[in-house]
Design a protein around this motif. Structure first.
Motif, mmCIF file in Angstrom:
data_model
loop_
_atom_site.group_PDB
_atom_site.id
_atom_site.type_symbol
_atom_site.label_atom_id
_atom_site.label_comp_id
_atom_site.label_asym_id
_atom_site.label_seq_id
_atom_site.Cartn_x
_atom_site.Cartn_y
_atom_site.Cartn_z
ATOM 1 N N MET A 231 45.997 33.073 17.749
ATOM 2 C CA MET A 231 45.138 32.082 17.109
ATOM 3 C C MET A 231 45.416 30.689 17.664
ATOM 4 O O MET A 231 46.555 30.319 17.928
ATOM 5 C CB MET A 231 45.376 32.071 15.600
ATOM 6 N N ILE A 232 44.355 29.912 17.837
ATOM 7 C CA ILE A 232 44.475 28.517 18.236
ATOM 8 C C ILE A 232 44.487 27.686 16.956
ATOM 9 O O ILE A 232 43.503 27.652 16.212
ATOM 10 C CB ILE A 232 43.294 28.094 19.128
ATOM 11 N N ARG A 233 45.606 27.034 16.694
ATOM 12 C CA ARG A 233 45.777 26.262 15.453
ATOM 13 C C ARG A 233 45.302 24.828 15.678
ATOM 14 O O ARG A 233 45.768 24.150 16.597
ATOM 15 C CB ARG A 233 47.240 26.287 15.021
ATOM 16 N N VAL A 234 44.352 24.383 14.838
ATOM 17 C CA VAL A 234 43.700 23.091 15.042
ATOM 18 C C VAL A 234 43.911 22.178 13.840
ATOM 19 O O VAL A 234 43.802 22.605 12.685
ATOM 20 C CB VAL A 234 42.185 23.285 15.280
ATOM 21 N N LEU A 235 44.221 20.918 14.131
ATOM 22 C CA LEU A 235 44.279 19.866 13.121
ATOM 23 C C LEU A 235 43.070 18.957 13.320
ATOM 24 O O LEU A 235 42.812 18.511 14.442
ATOM 25 C CB LEU A 235 45.577 19.060 13.265
ATOM 26 N N LEU A 236 42.325 18.675 12.247
ATOM 27 C CA LEU A 236 41.177 17.776 12.300
ATOM 28 C C LEU A 236 41.588 16.403 11.793
ATOM 29 O O LEU A 236 42.176 16.292 10.711
ATOM 30 C CB LEU A 236 40.030 18.309 11.432
ATOM 31 N N ASP B 239 39.226 33.368 16.784
ATOM 32 C CA ASP B 239 40.488 33.033 17.449
ATOM 33 C C ASP B 239 40.927 31.596 17.177
ATOM 34 O O ASP B 239 41.839 31.084 17.819
ATOM 35 C CB ASP B 239 40.378 33.263 18.955
ATOM 36 N N ILE B 240 40.264 30.910 16.220
ATOM 37 C CA ILE B 240 40.581 29.517 15.909
ATOM 38 C C ILE B 240 40.823 29.376 14.409
ATOM 39 O O ILE B 240 40.068 29.911 13.603
ATOM 40 C CB ILE B 240 39.438 28.573 16.343
ATOM 41 N N GLU B 241 41.873 28.643 14.050
ATOM 42 C CA GLU B 241 42.183 28.404 12.645
ATOM 43 C C GLU B 241 42.424 26.913 12.424
ATOM 44 O O GLU B 241 43.246 26.301 13.110
ATOM 45 C CB GLU B 241 43.437 29.180 12.245
ATOM 46 N N VAL B 242 41.677 26.315 11.503
ATOM 47 C CA VAL B 242 41.912 24.927 11.121
ATOM 48 C C VAL B 242 43.050 24.922 10.102
ATOM 49 O O VAL B 242 42.902 25.428 8.987
ATOM 50 C CB VAL B 242 40.650 24.281 10.524
ATOM 51 N N VAL B 243 44.176 24.354 10.483
ATOM 52 C CA VAL B 243 45.378 24.441 9.630
ATOM 53 C C VAL B 243 45.560 23.229 8.729
ATOM 54 O O VAL B 243 46.284 23.305 7.726
ATOM 55 C CB VAL B 243 46.646 24.651 10.487
ATOM 56 N N ALA B 244 44.917 22.100 9.063
ATOM 57 C CA ALA B 244 45.090 20.899 8.239
ATOM 58 C C ALA B 244 44.041 19.863 8.621
ATOM 59 O O ALA B 244 43.413 19.947 9.683
ATOM 60 C CB ALA B 244 46.496 20.316 8.413
ATOM 61 N N GLU B 245 43.872 18.863 7.727
ATOM 62 C CA GLU B 245 42.937 17.772 7.961
ATOM 63 C C GLU B 245 43.616 16.441 7.654
ATOM 64 O O GLU B 245 44.399 16.341 6.708
ATOM 65 C CB GLU B 245 41.699 17.911 7.068
ATOM 66 N N ALA B 246 43.294 15.429 8.460
ATOM 67 C CA ALA B 246 43.803 14.077 8.237
ATOM 68 C C ALA B 246 42.619 13.130 8.119
ATOM 69 O O ALA B 246 41.647 13.245 8.874
ATOM 70 C CB ALA B 246 44.711 13.646 9.386
ATOM 71 N N ALA B 247 42.695 12.172 7.185
ATOM 72 C CA ALA B 247 41.626 11.204 7.002
ATOM 73 C C ALA B 247 41.904 9.908 7.767
ATOM 74 O O ALA B 247 41.054 9.021 7.809
ATOM 75 C CB ALA B 247 41.444 10.903 5.521
ATOM 76 N N ASP B 248 43.088 9.824 8.381
ATOM 77 C CA ASP B 248 43.442 8.635 9.145
ATOM 78 C C ASP B 248 44.529 8.994 10.150
ATOM 79 O O ASP B 248 45.307 9.936 9.939
ATOM 80 C CB ASP B 248 43.952 7.528 8.209
ATOM 81 N N GLY B 249 44.611 8.219 11.219
ATOM 82 C CA GLY B 249 45.618 8.482 12.232
ATOM 83 C C GLY B 249 47.031 8.364 11.720
ATOM 84 O O GLY B 249 47.958 8.978 12.270
ATOM 85 N N SER B 250 47.220 7.596 10.644
ATOM 86 C CA SER B 250 48.558 7.429 10.083
ATOM 87 C C SER B 250 49.100 8.716 9.471
ATOM 88 O O SER B 250 50.300 8.853 9.261
ATOM 89 C CB SER B 250 48.539 6.328 9.005
ATOM 90 N N GLU B 251 48.207 9.684 9.190
ATOM 91 C CA GLU B 251 48.615 10.945 8.579
ATOM 92 C C GLU B 251 48.931 12.026 9.614
ATOM 93 O O GLU B 251 49.490 13.070 9.267
ATOM 94 C CB GLU B 251 47.502 11.456 7.651
ATOM 95 N N VAL B 252 48.559 11.790 10.849
ATOM 96 C CA VAL B 252 48.588 12.852 11.856
ATOM 97 C C VAL B 252 50.001 13.339 12.161
ATOM 98 O O VAL B 252 50.269 14.544 12.199
ATOM 99 C CB VAL B 252 47.880 12.388 13.151
ATOM 100 N N ARG C 87 38.998 25.945 25.849
ATOM 101 C CA ARG C 87 39.362 25.495 27.195
ATOM 102 C C ARG C 87 40.620 24.642 27.173
ATOM 103 O O ARG C 87 41.528 24.820 27.987
ATOM 104 C CB ARG C 87 38.209 24.701 27.820
ATOM 105 N N VAL C 88 40.680 23.704 26.235
ATOM 106 C CA VAL C 88 41.854 22.834 26.157
ATOM 107 C C VAL C 88 43.092 23.643 25.794
ATOM 108 O O VAL C 88 44.173 23.429 26.336
ATOM 109 C CB VAL C 88 41.620 21.699 25.142
ATOM 110 N N ALA C 89 42.935 24.592 24.887
ATOM 111 C CA ALA C 89 44.067 25.453 24.514
ATOM 112 C C ALA C 89 44.568 26.257 25.701
ATOM 113 O O ALA C 89 45.751 26.602 25.782
ATOM 114 C CB ALA C 89 43.666 26.386 23.375
ATOM 115 N N ALA C 90 43.660 26.531 26.659
ATOM 116 C CA ALA C 90 44.031 27.275 27.865
ATOM 117 C C ALA C 90 44.529 26.359 28.979
ATOM 118 O O ALA C 90 44.833 26.813 30.075
ATOM 119 C CB ALA C 90 42.837 28.090 28.362
#
Length: 219
Positions: free
Chosen positions: A1-6, A26-39, A117-120
């Motif tokens: 799985m490709i783990r993605v943070l939004l 093959d893709i899983e969104v694992v978390a979300e951030a509302a601002d760059g300070s949370e990333v 593509r980026v994951a690869a």
């Protein structure tokens, strides 16, 4: 799985991205951030493979968040998102280590393909962003462009012959498979050359290789 943070300050955008990515097996969104300070904290907690990062956020923008992540020993890949075709941060984001740059109105299927593509290990740039990048590189002041070209050529001179051939192919947007076919080598060999190029030139990803090749006038 490709783990993605939004990471996006617009909850509707995050919801739309989660919906379109959730349809891929093959893709899983694992978390979300509302601002760059949370990333950074979310990266520590969820260890995503890739961050889809809005370039404009209210407290810490995507550019600053990207720079902070790239300073880590094993950062996730980062793809920048924007609604603007002529965003002033495009070149700075790529130079900071972003592996790609997409417009938010990119078709859902293309965004899913870009994540894969980026994951690869392949870079992704929307056509509009690519054209803007080329325009910026070709319209820089003569003095600045000459110095930039000299630095890029000195960097490429550090490479062996085959490494240089691979670097130029990367600068032309070729995938690993395409480079392997063109240069009559195996894909694992191409990957090894790319890794050596990144190490020798002190770069973060293939996009930065491409920028160096373009600056040197080799692409």
């Amino acid at each position: 799985m490709i783990r993605v943070l939004l990471a996006d300050d617009d909850p509707l955008v995050r919801s739309g991205l989660r919906l379109m990515l959730g349809g891929a097996d093959d893709i899983e969104v694992v978390a979300e951030a509302a601002d760059g300070s949370e990333v950074a904290a979310l990266v520590d907690t969820y260890a995503p493979d890739l961050v889809l990062m809005d370039i404009r956020m209210p407290t810490v923008d995507g550019l600053e968040a990207t720079q902070l992540l790239r300073e880590r020993p094993s950062p996730p890949a980062i793809v920048m998102l924007t609604t603007f075709q002529t965003d002033e941060y495009v070149l700075r984001a790529l130079q900071s280590g972003a592996a790609g740059f997409l417009l938010k109105h990119t078709a859902p299927g293309e965004i899913v393909a870009a994540v894969r593509r980026v994951a690869a290990g392949e870079p992704v740039l929307s056509p509009a962003v690519t054209q803007q990048l080329i325009t910026r590189l070709t319209t820089a002041p003569d003095t600045g462009r000459r110095a930039q070209t000299l630095r890029a050529r000195e960097a490429l001179a550090l490479l062996g012959d085959r490494e240089r051939e691979v670097a130029v192919a990367v600068g032309r947007g070729r995938t690993n498979a395409e480079i392997a076919a063109e240069l009559y080598m195996g894909v694992p060999t191409v990957k090894a050359h790319v890794s050596h190029i990144l190490t020798k030139l002190g770069l973060s990803n293939r996009v930065q290789i491409a920028l160096t090749v373009h600056d040197a006038g080799e692409a």
